[in-house]
Every structure is written in structure tokens, then in C-alpha cells.
Design an enzyme around this catalytic site. Structure first.
Site, PDB file in Angstrom:
ATOM      1  N   ASP A  36       0.863  -1.181   0.000  1.00 39.09           N
ATOM      2  CA  ASP A  36       0.000   0.000   0.000  1.00 39.09           C
ATOM      3  C   ASP A  36       0.895   1.225   0.000  1.00 39.09           C
ATOM      4  O   ASP A  36       2.000   1.202   0.543  1.00 39.09           O
ATOM      5  CB  ASP A  36      -0.880  -0.013   1.248  1.00 39.09           C
ATOM      6  CG  ASP A  36      -2.160   0.793   1.067  1.00 39.09           C
ATOM      7  OD1 ASP A  36      -3.256   0.198   1.141  1.00 39.09           O
ATOM      8  OD2 ASP A  36      -2.062   2.016   0.860  1.00 39.09           O
ATOM      9  N   ARG A  41      -0.837   2.927   7.276  1.00 36.53           N
ATOM     10  CA  ARG A  41      -1.655   1.723   7.250  1.00 36.53           C
ATOM     11  C   ARG A  41      -0.786   0.466   7.292  1.00 36.53           C
ATOM     12  O   ARG A  41      -1.078  -0.483   8.013  1.00 36.53           O
ATOM     13  CB  ARG A  41      -2.520   1.736   5.996  1.00 36.53           C
ATOM     14  CG  ARG A  41      -3.818   1.013   6.185  1.00 36.53           C
ATOM     15  CD  ARG A  41      -4.795   1.283   5.065  1.00 36.53           C
ATOM     16  NE  ARG A  41      -6.159   1.145   5.574  1.00 36.53           N
ATOM     17  CZ  ARG A  41      -7.242   1.243   4.820  1.00 36.53           C
ATOM     18  NH1 ARG A  41      -7.141   1.524   3.542  1.00 36.53           N
ATOM     19  NH2 ARG A  41      -8.439   1.087   5.348  1.00 36.53           N
ATOM     20  N   THR A 134     -14.376  -3.808  -6.868  1.00 37.35           N
ATOM     21  CA  THR A 134     -15.554  -3.749  -7.744  1.00 37.35           C
ATOM     22  C   THR A 134     -15.307  -2.707  -8.818  1.00 37.35           C
ATOM     23  O   THR A 134     -14.951  -1.579  -8.512  1.00 37.35           O
ATOM     24  CB  THR A 134     -16.794  -3.294  -6.969  1.00 37.35           C
ATOM     25  OG1 THR A 134     -16.857  -4.043  -5.792  1.00 37.35           O
ATOM     26  CG2 THR A 134     -18.040  -3.490  -7.791  1.00 37.35           C
ATOM     27  N   CYS A 279     -19.983   0.052  -0.490  1.00 40.58           N
ATOM     28  CA  CYS A 279     -20.322  -0.612  -1.759  1.00 40.58           C
ATOM     29  C   CYS A 279     -21.684  -0.278  -2.353  1.00 40.58           C
ATOM     30  O   CYS A 279     -21.773   0.019  -3.540  1.00 40.58           O
ATOM     31  CB  CYS A 279     -20.249  -2.122  -1.572  1.00 40.58           C
ATOM     32  SG  CYS A 279     -18.577  -2.703  -1.365  1.00 40.58           S
ATOM     33  N   ARG A 349     -17.772   4.349   6.284  1.00 40.17           N
ATOM     34  CA  ARG A 349     -18.044   4.916   4.959  1.00 40.17           C
ATOM     35  C   ARG A 349     -19.537   4.882   4.631  1.00 40.17           C
ATOM     36  O   ARG A 349     -20.185   3.844   4.757  1.00 40.17           O
ATOM     37  CB  ARG A 349     -17.232   4.171   3.890  1.00 40.17           C
ATOM     38  CG  ARG A 349     -15.745   4.523   3.962  1.00 40.17           C
ATOM     39  CD  ARG A 349     -14.924   3.734   2.977  1.00 40.17           C
ATOM     40  NE  ARG A 349     -14.794   2.341   3.349  1.00 40.17           N
ATOM     41  CZ  ARG A 349     -14.124   1.436   2.643  1.00 40.17           C
ATOM     42  NH1 ARG A 349     -13.550   1.779   1.515  1.00 40.17           N
ATOM     43  NH2 ARG A 349     -14.042   0.195   3.057  1.00 40.17           N
TER      44      ARG A 349
END
Ligand code: UDX
Ligand code: UDX
Ligand code: ADP
Length: 466
Positions: A36, A41, A134, A279, A349
Site C-alpha cells: 500500500d 496503514r 468492484t 459498496c 463509509r
């Protein structure tokens, strides 16, 4: 067939992290490196204290503990991991575009494209590139074109292997998935070989008849379709909840009655303050955008209604709080129990809580938030994104508590925004005793025993209750 020794995953987020941890645990002979660009992170993934890994998921810390520094590695050296890998999973974020053409609708593929260019630049051996994030249908084409036109002449096979895990149950979903879907170039021998290579990895722990292989477009579209159908179920039951409130029906009873029809099924029929998560909304808007671009306006309108209904549900919940508190919440203390978009995750989120908070802040309410897993830092970040909010003012109006009882003290009303189990076990009598009267509870998740709360003296409001 080539023996797979090294896997690289670009993106150490909610999808990449848990998925790779499970692959590493189930395939001890394969080295899995998750990379990443976000150094903080990666450092958290490498934290000696396993409870500090950046994503909270039940069971995840143990899975990571099992393999980390054995055959599971977290690193910021993206180039090195790409170069070594036989298979590269792309698991970077694909948020909705916030600018330009398709703003607010289309997926922003900037990050995917950057990945593709980096893979092309670095690769000196043939590789299988797997879309895990996705993506809009036909992204594989764009990937292929970038890889083939900017690469060093090495061969790439592109697979679509969408992830269906749900947050909060990520580890369980990965260990025992309903299905694994792998799309690839079924028309060529190389394509079929690549598909089989990935099938063999999953076959280490997933039953062969649960591994589906399709062409790449079917795979990409299936992911969007699955999320659209799931979100549609929530919007459908939420639409009925408003009707229930007006007619004296109880939405839980309706859900139970229809869920026993095996053609409908009982899952995903919980009426709520509205769906959130990274999503559902994004994927539907993406579907709407694709449909419109293809001139399929009726298809686009059909799916857009799912998001419109969801926005309505969130608004309706907030507006009802204002109405019940005598049409003014200005200066009143309202306690939020829960901020995450669902229980057992620290992900916020698109959480309904953000929207409800925004609505009530505009009405000048004072909000106190308690969530067992979400940090104050994250909550302020979520509100900072909203238009017209300045953080200094917000910090005066919205505070975060780490003790739920303290969060409820002297408040006029409690709103349940996330279905955390612990809320059910609270001493509600003591909470009531320390609140201002009349004390109200707005259960946006229908998890509390409203009759019991009513007996204590609360004004109660559930979703879809007469
Ligand atoms: C329906 C309900 O199923 C039943 O529970 C209710 O009591 C009465 O209405 P019915 O109209 O007899 O029953 O038939 P059904 O099998 O539900 O089909 C309705 C229509 O949907 C048919 O035209 C059928 O061809 C169509 N259909 C059904 C599809 O196009 N695709 C499907 O997957 C299912
Ligand atoms: C979803 C899909 O389930 C998963 O397959 C896909 O890979 C990613 O998107 P996720 O967003 O993690 O997963 O959570 P999910 O459990 O689907 O819940 C989404 C939202 O819908 C949450 O806010 C949840 O509270 C809400 N929801 C879900 C309801 O309000 N009622 C329900 O009955 C189910
Ligand atoms: P998801 O829920 O899809 O996993 P997240 O936002 O949690 O999404 O994770 C995506 C991760 O991908 C982030 O940690 C981000 O820093 C990382 N990322 C995005 N672009 C790149 C890139 N070009 N190279 C490496 N990592 C990237």
C-alpha cells in the site's frame, strides 16, 4: 501449469487485508505480500500488538498472527512486490467520481489505472492480474490495453475475481464463501490456464462446486448485480416500513411473513435507518451511470430509485426526531449510539449516522456520539467532508464519548444508528434516570425491546412500528 510461489496484493484495505490474510493462512507454500502507498496503514498491519491492526474484524487478528512474517508480509515497496509476483491482485479503492464527467455517479478509476501503469512498468516476467475491487463492466479491457501497450513485452492475463465478503463477517465469509467467482478469457488456452491457476488456489479450502468460472464481463457485472439486489431488498423493506407506520402493520412481522416464502427468503429484510457502507450506493450509482451511457434510461431509473429510497429513509428518521422533540432540537442534547455503518466493524463509509448527524447539526442540535469501535478522529473526518461544515464549529456541537452511560447523561433523546449487540445489554433504567424528561429513544435498527423501554417511561419510536 506454472507453480505459484508469490502473490502480491496492491491495496491493504478492508478487502485486500483480510482476503490476503486468509489466502496466506490456507496456502502456506505461497508468499503473500500486501502493499500500500499508505505507510501508516502498512505500519499498523505490522504492529507487534495484533489488536492494533488497522481493520477491526472478528477473528482477523488471529488469522494475521498465524502467518505474518512467515508467508504474509505487509510492505510499502510496491515495485518489489510486483516484480516478484506470479499473481497480482488489485484491491485499491474505486470511489465515486467527485469531479468532471460522471461526477457523483461513475467510478473513479484513477487509482486502478495508476496501478496498471505501475505493473506494466515494473514487470519483467509474465503475470496474472486479478481485479478484486468492484469495477464497472469492461474495466478489464482498459487494464489489458494499458498493460499491453506500456509494458516490457511480457504477457498478462487479466482475471476478474470480485470479493463478496461483508464487513463484520469478513473472516467467516472468506473461510466459507457462498461462491467464488472467477472471470477470464475463456476463449483462449492461456486465459483458461490463468483461470485454472486461480481456481487451484481457492480449491485449497473452498469446495470445487462453489467455484464458478465465467467470462470476464459476466463476472464484473455479477458483482454489481449482487450488490444492487441486496441494496434493493433493504430499500424495499424500508419502503414498506413507512407504509407500516401509517397503517398499523409492524414491519418485522411483515418481513417474517414474506421471508418464509422460499422464493423470497428471510435474509436481508431488516428495516433500518438506511443502508451504508462503501459498496451499495457506489455500485448502484455506477450501474445507473453505465446504463445511462448505454442509452438504457428505464434501467437506470429503476436502479436509481433504490438510492433515492435510501436517502429518503435517512432523512425521514432525522426529521422524525426533530418533529417528536416539539419541532426544535436547537441546543438540545441528542445521543447517538453507534456511528459505524453496521455492527462489528469500525468502517464508517456512507454510514447513515453521518447523514442523520448532518441533518440534526443543521437544526443546531448538540450531538454526543458513542461507538464501541470508531475513533473520534474518524468521526470528525467523516463530517469534515460534508459541504458547508467547518470543523471548528462542528467540534463545538458534536462531541464523542467513550462511555455510553456518560454519553446519555442529561440528553433529551437517544438515537440508535448501529445495531451493536452491547446496546441491548445496557441498564436502560439507569440511563433513563439520568436523562432529561420526556426522554425519547429512536431505534433506527429495531434492536431494543421497545415495550420494556416504554414501561420504564421512555417515549419510543422504532422503524416501521405502528
Ligand atoms: C403469483 C404468486 O407467485 C403467488 O404466490 C400469488 O398467490 C399469486 O401471484 P402466479 O401469478 O400464479 O402466482 O404465478 P407466478 O409463478 O408467481 O408467476 C407470475 C408471472 O411472473 C408469470 O407470468 C411468470 O412467467 C413470471 N415470472 C416468474 C418470470 O417472468 N420470471 C420468474 O423468475 C418468475
Ligand atoms: C456488502 C455485501 O453484502 C457484500 O457481499 C459486498 O462484498 C460488499 O457490500 P457490506 O457493505 O460489508 O457488504 O455490508 P452488508 O452486510 O451488506 O450491509 C450493508 C448495509 O445494509 C449496512 O448499512 C447494513 O446495516 C444495511 N442492512 C443490511 C440493512 O439495513 N438491513 C438488512 O437487512 C441488511
Ligand atoms: P476497500 O474497501 O476496497 O478495500 P480501502 O479504501 O479500504 O478499500 O483500501 C484501498 C487501499 O488501496 C488504501 O489503503 C489505499 O491507500 C490503497 N491504494 C490506492 N491506490 C494505490 C496504489 N496505486 N498503490 C498502492 N496502494 C494503493
Amino acid at each position: 501449469m506454472q507453480k505459484i510461489k508469490n502473490i502480491c496484493c496492491i491495496g491493504a484495505g478492508y478487502v485486500g487485508g483480510p482476503t490476503m490474510a486468509v489466502i496466506a493462512q490456507k496456502c502456506p507454500d505461497i508468499n503473500v505480500t500486501v502493499v500500500d502507498i499508505n505507510e501508516q496503514r502498512i505500519n499498523s498491519w505490522n504492529d507487534p500488538d495484533f489488536s492494533k491492526i488497522p481493520i477491526y474484524e472478528p477473528g482477523l487478528a488471529d488469522v494475521v498472527k498465524d502467518s505474518r512474517d512467515r508467508n504474509l508480509f505487509f510492505s510499502t515497496d510496491v515495485d518489489a512486490a510486483i516484480e516478484k509476483a506470479d499473481i497480482i491482485f488489485i484491491s485499491v479503492n474505486t470511489p465515486t467520481k467527485t469531479y468532471g464527467i460522471g461526477k457523483g455517479m461513475a467510478a473513479d478509476l484513477k487509482w486502478i489505472e495508476l496501478c496498471a501503469r505501475q505493473i506494466a512498468r515494473v514487470s519483467v516476467t509474465d503475470k496474472i492480474v486479478v481485479e478484486k475491487s468492484t469495477l464497472p463492466v469492461r474495466t478489464a479491457n482498459a487494464l489489458k490495453s494499458i498493460l499491453e501497450n506500456t509494458g516490457n513485452g511480457v504477457k498478462f492475463q487479466i482475471l476478474s475475481n470480485p470479493e463478496f465478503l461483508a464487513e463484520g463477517t469478513a473472516v467467516a465469509d472468506l473461510m466459507a464463501p457462498d461462491r467464488v467467482l472467477i472471470g477470464g478469457d475463456v476463449a483462449t488456452k492461456e486465459g483458461r490456464t490463468a483461470i485454472q491457476t486461480l481456481v487451484d488456489i481457492y480449491a485449497n479450502w473452498v469446495d470445487k462446486d462453489r467455484i464458478l468460472t465465467t467470462n470476464v464481463w459476466s463476472s464484473e457485472l455479477s458483482k454489481l448485480t449482487a450488490n444492487a439486489f441486496l441494496a434493493q431488498r433493504v430499500s424495499s423493506i424500508n419502503a414498506m416500513s413507512e407504509l407500516c407506520e401509517k397503517t398499523g402493520a409492524d414491519v418485522n412481522e411483515v418481513a417474517r411473513a414474506i421471508g418464509m416464502d422460499s422464493r423470497i427468503g428471510s435474509k436481508f429484510l431488516k428495516s433500518s435507518v438506511g443502508f451504508g457502507g462503501s459498496c451499495f450506493q457506489k455500485d448502484i450509482l455506477n450501474l445507473v451511470y453505465i446504463s445511462k451511457s448505454l442509452g438504457l434510461n428505464e434501467v437506470a431509473d429503476y436502479w436509481e430509485q433504490v438510492v433515492i429510497m435510501n436517502d429518503h429513509q435517512k432523512n425521514r428518521f432525522a426529521a422524525n426526531i426533530v418533529k417528536t422533540l416539539f419541532n426544535t432540537v436547537s441546543g438540545k442534547k441528542i445521543t447517538f449510539l453507534g456511528w459505524a455503518f453496521k455492527k462489528d466493524t469500525n468502517d464508517t463509509r456512507e454510514s447513515a449516522a453521518i447523514h442523520v448527524a448532518d441533518f440534526l447539526l443543521k437544526e443546531h442540535a448538540n450531538i454526543v456520539v458513542y461507538d464501541p469501535k470508531v475513533t473520534a478522529d474518524q468521526i470528525y473526518k467523516d463530517l469534515d467532508y460534508l459541504e458547508g461544515n467547518d470543523l471548528e464549529t462542528i467540534k463545538k456541537l458534536l462531541t464523542v464519548e467513550t462511555d455510553p452511560y456518560k454519553a446519555c447523561e442529561n440528553s433529551h433523546a437517544i438515537a440508535v444508528l448501529t445495531e451493536w449487540d452491547e446496546f441491548k445489554t445496557y441498564n436502560w433504567q439507569s440511563i433513563y434516570d439520568n436523562m432529561l424528561k420526556p426522554a425519547s429513544v429512536f431505534d433506527g435498527r429495531n434492536i431494543l425491546d421497545l415495550d420494556k423501554l416504554k414501561a420504564i417511561g421512555f417515549n419510543v419510536d422504532g422503524i416501521g412500528k405502528p
